[in-house]
Design a protein around this motif. Structure first.
Motif, PDB file in Angstrom:
ATOM      1  N   GLU A 131       0.754  -1.320   0.042  1.00 51.04           N
ATOM      2  CA  GLU A 131       0.137   0.011   0.065  1.00 51.04           C
ATOM      3  C   GLU A 131       0.730   1.182  -0.131  1.00 51.04           C
ATOM      4  N   PRO A 132       2.045   1.520   0.883  1.00 49.30           N
ATOM      5  CA  PRO A 132       2.734   2.521   0.659  1.00 49.30           C
ATOM      6  C   PRO A 132       3.323   2.917  -0.647  1.00 49.30           C
ATOM      7  N   ILE A 133       3.280   1.849  -1.654  1.00 52.18           N
ATOM      8  CA  ILE A 133       3.982   2.158  -2.783  1.00 52.18           C
ATOM      9  C   ILE A 133       2.690   3.009  -3.609  1.00 52.18           C
ATOM     10  N   LYS A 134       1.428   2.794  -3.272  1.00 51.28           N
ATOM     11  CA  LYS A 134       0.575   3.546  -4.029  1.00 51.28           C
ATOM     12  C   LYS A 134       0.469   4.846  -3.887  1.00 51.28           C
ATOM     13  N   ARG A 135       0.850   5.309  -2.306  1.00 51.01           N
ATOM     14  CA  ARG A 135       1.018   6.392  -2.093  1.00 51.01           C
ATOM     15  C   ARG A 135       2.058   7.293  -2.837  1.00 51.01           C
ATOM     16  N   GLU A 136       3.244   6.691  -2.915  1.00 55.20           N
ATOM     17  CA  GLU A 136       4.501   7.135  -3.487  1.00 55.20           C
ATOM     18  C   GLU A 136       4.015   7.431  -5.041  1.00 55.20           C
ATOM     19  N   VAL A 137       3.397   6.653  -5.876  1.00 59.57           N
ATOM     20  CA  VAL A 137       3.016   6.734  -7.138  1.00 59.57           C
ATOM     21  C   VAL A 137       2.231   7.631  -7.424  1.00 59.57           C
ATOM     22  N   LYS A 139       2.015  10.448  -5.954  1.00 55.84           N
ATOM     23  CA  LYS A 139       2.558  11.748  -5.963  1.00 55.84           C
ATOM     24  C   LYS A 139       3.047  12.151  -7.025  1.00 55.84           C
ATOM     25  N   PHE A 140       3.388  11.203  -8.067  1.00 58.94           N
ATOM     26  CA  PHE A 140       3.892  11.552  -9.351  1.00 58.94           C
ATOM     27  C   PHE A 140       2.820  11.518 -10.426  1.00 58.94           C
ATOM     28  N   THR A 141       1.792  10.770 -10.430  1.00 61.08           N
ATOM     29  CA  THR A 141       0.666  10.868 -11.434  1.00 61.08           C
ATOM     30  C   THR A 141      -0.439  10.097 -10.894  1.00 61.08           C
ATOM     31  N   SER A 142      -1.617  10.426 -11.423  1.00 59.41           N
ATOM     32  CA  SER A 142      -2.837   9.940 -11.141  1.00 59.41           C
ATOM     33  C   SER A 142      -3.771   9.673 -12.291  1.00 59.41           C
ATOM     34  N   ASP A 143      -3.406  10.263 -13.552  1.00 53.79           N
ATOM     35  CA  ASP A 143      -4.287  10.325 -14.621  1.00 53.79           C
ATOM     36  C   ASP A 143      -3.622   9.611 -15.762  1.00 53.79           C
ATOM     37  N   ASP A 144      -2.556   8.847 -15.594  1.00 52.75           N
ATOM     38  CA  ASP A 144      -1.789   8.431 -16.616  1.00 52.75           C
ATOM     39  C   ASP A 144      -1.516   6.615 -16.115  1.00 52.75           C
ATOM     40  N   PRO A 145      -2.501   5.767 -16.467  1.00 50.78           N
ATOM     41  CA  PRO A 145      -2.598   4.586 -15.979  1.00 50.78           C
ATOM     42  C   PRO A 145      -1.238   3.610 -16.597  1.00 50.78           C
ATOM     43  N   ALA A 146      -0.664   3.838 -17.805  1.00 51.51           N
ATOM     44  CA  ALA A 146       0.510   3.065 -18.137  1.00 51.51           C
ATOM     45  C   ALA A 146       1.626   3.483 -17.248  1.00 51.51           C
ATOM     46  N   LYS A 147       1.992   4.891 -16.956  1.00 48.22           N
ATOM     47  CA  LYS A 147       2.841   5.561 -16.172  1.00 48.22           C
ATOM     48  C   LYS A 147       2.736   4.768 -14.622  1.00 48.22           C
ATOM     49  N   ALA A 149       1.199   2.163 -13.984  1.00 49.18           N
ATOM     50  CA  ALA A 149       1.556   0.695 -13.730  1.00 49.18           C
ATOM     51  C   ALA A 149       2.943   0.461 -13.652  1.00 49.18           C
ATOM     52  N   TRP A 150       3.860   1.030 -14.782  1.00 48.73           N
ATOM     53  CA  TRP A 150       5.241   1.004 -14.848  1.00 48.73           C
ATOM     54  C   TRP A 150       5.828   1.464 -13.577  1.00 48.73           C
ATOM     55  N   LEU A 151       5.348   2.441 -12.869  1.00 46.56           N
ATOM     56  CA  LEU A 151       6.170   3.096 -11.469  1.00 46.56           C
ATOM     57  C   LEU A 151       5.927   1.970 -10.419  1.00 46.56           C
ATOM     58  N   THR A 152       4.571   1.626 -10.432  1.00 44.96           N
ATOM     59  CA  THR A 152       4.165   0.540  -9.364  1.00 44.96           C
ATOM     60  C   THR A 152       4.867  -0.536  -9.598  1.00 44.96           C
ATOM     61  N   GLU A 153       5.175  -1.231 -10.566  1.00 41.55           N
ATOM     62  CA  GLU A 153       5.957  -2.557 -10.763  1.00 41.55           C
ATOM     63  C   GLU A 153       7.261  -2.499 -10.504  1.00 41.55           C
ATOM     64  N   ARG A 154       7.819  -1.008 -10.694  1.00 44.47           N
ATOM     65  CA  ARG A 154       9.073  -1.063 -10.416  1.00 44.47           C
ATOM     66  C   ARG A 154       9.555  -0.876  -9.157  1.00 44.47           C
ATOM     67  N   LEU A 155       8.744   0.143  -8.526  1.00 43.23           N
ATOM     68  CA  LEU A 155       8.817   0.428  -7.080  1.00 43.23           C
ATOM     69  C   LEU A 155       8.531  -0.842  -5.979  1.00 43.23           C
ATOM     70  N   ASN A 156       7.663  -1.697  -6.684  1.00 38.20           N
ATOM     71  CA  ASN A 156       7.452  -2.879  -6.141  1.00 38.20           C
ATOM     72  C   ASN A 156       8.661  -3.824  -5.979  1.00 38.20           C
ATOM     73  N   VAL A 157       9.290  -3.937  -7.071  1.00 36.20           N
ATOM     74  CA  VAL A 157      10.584  -4.684  -7.064  1.00 36.20           C
ATOM     75  C   VAL A 157      11.511  -4.122  -6.016  1.00 36.20           C
ATOM     76  N   ILE A 158      11.751  -2.841  -6.042  1.00 35.11           N
ATOM     77  CA  ILE A 158      12.747  -2.173  -5.331  1.00 35.11           C
ATOM     78  C   ILE A 158      12.274  -2.428  -3.668  1.00 35.11           C
ATOM     79  N   ASN A 159      11.107  -2.298  -3.452  1.00 36.00           N
ATOM     80  CA  ASN A 159      10.472  -2.574  -1.918  1.00 36.00           C
ATOM     81  C   ASN A 159      10.635  -3.916  -1.567  1.00 36.00           C
ATOM     82  N   SER A 160      10.656  -5.120  -2.444  1.00 39.84           N
ATOM     83  CA  SER A 160      10.988  -6.409  -2.216  1.00 39.84           C
ATOM     84  C   SER A 160      12.478  -6.387  -1.876  1.00 39.84           C
TER      85      SER A 160
END
Length: 214
Positions: A131-137, A139-147, A149-160
């Motif tokens: 859930e913390p990743i969502k809050r970070e994403v 902050k950058f964008t909320s109206d570009d689904p592709a961006k 997704a890309w940010l969430t997937e990569r931040l998720n890898v970094i978080n892991s």
């Protein structure tokens, strides 16, 4: 059961097994994998195919959205944590790959109305780990689904990656060079794999052992 699965099993016994018969005999009583491969359960992600590895080389841990929870000891049933613990402490794994992927439904579920997840309460609870990743994403964008997704997937890898550092001795062995840790973002439609450079904090395209900035 789908007939194609049964036919595939028969074909394996008749052809696939015989092709690697000596390898399977050598694996009869023990396994000695060199890499712990943590990936999503998504059917489009096939670790042995992606890495061109044979049976016995990868110790695989798969869950929704390739999440590595922080290490803890608990009376709960901790499937992912216990599998990672086993790989590190019993198999003495020397390489860890955390592999995220494009179009990840688990990551996308972060942005779904919780009412739509009412029939999958355990999935909903699992996704709350990131859930913390969502809050970070957001902050950058909320109206570009592709961006998003890309940010969430990569931040998720970094978080892991950050979370696996909390497992016993992992950070120390990584810093001493005894353990290698990689974070991958696999793009399904192109076959490209971007690897996270822990020192530079960037994802780079894997190509001939050299990275190209992505």
């Amino acid at each position: 059961m789908d007939d194609s699965i049964l036919e595939g099993a028969v074909k394996f016994m008749e052809d696939g097994f015989l092709e690697h018969e000596e390898l399977f005999k050598s694996l009869q009583h023990k396994q000695d994998p060199h890499t712990l491969f943590i990936s999503c359960v998504d059917s489009r992600v096939v670790p042995n195919l992606i890495t061109n590895c044979l049976p016995g080389e990868l110790f695989m841990v798969r869950n929704i959205a390739n999440i590595v929870p922080p290490y803890r000891v608990s009376e709960e049933f901790l499937a992912t944590t216990s599998a990672i613990e086993y790989a590190l402490e019993v198999l003495n794994i020397k390489n860890i790959i955390i592999c995220g992927h494009s179009d990840c439904g688990g990551c996308a579920a972060l942005y779904v109305d919780e009412k739509k997840l009412k029939n999958t309460p355990n999935v909903r609870n699992w996704i709350r780990l990131i859930e913390p990743i969502k809050r970070e994403v957001l902050k950058f964008t909320s109206d570009d689904p592709a961006k998003m997704a890309w940010l969430t997937e990569r931040l998720n890898v970094i978080n892991s990656i950050e979370n696996i550092m909390t497992y016993p001795n992992v950070k120390e062995e990584y810093e001493s060079g005894k353990l290698q840790i990689y974070g991958w973002h696999y793009i399904i439609e192109t076959g490209e794999i971007f690897s996270y450079d822990l020192k530079e904090g960037t994802f780079k395209l894997l190509a001939d052992k050299r990275g190209e900035n992505a």
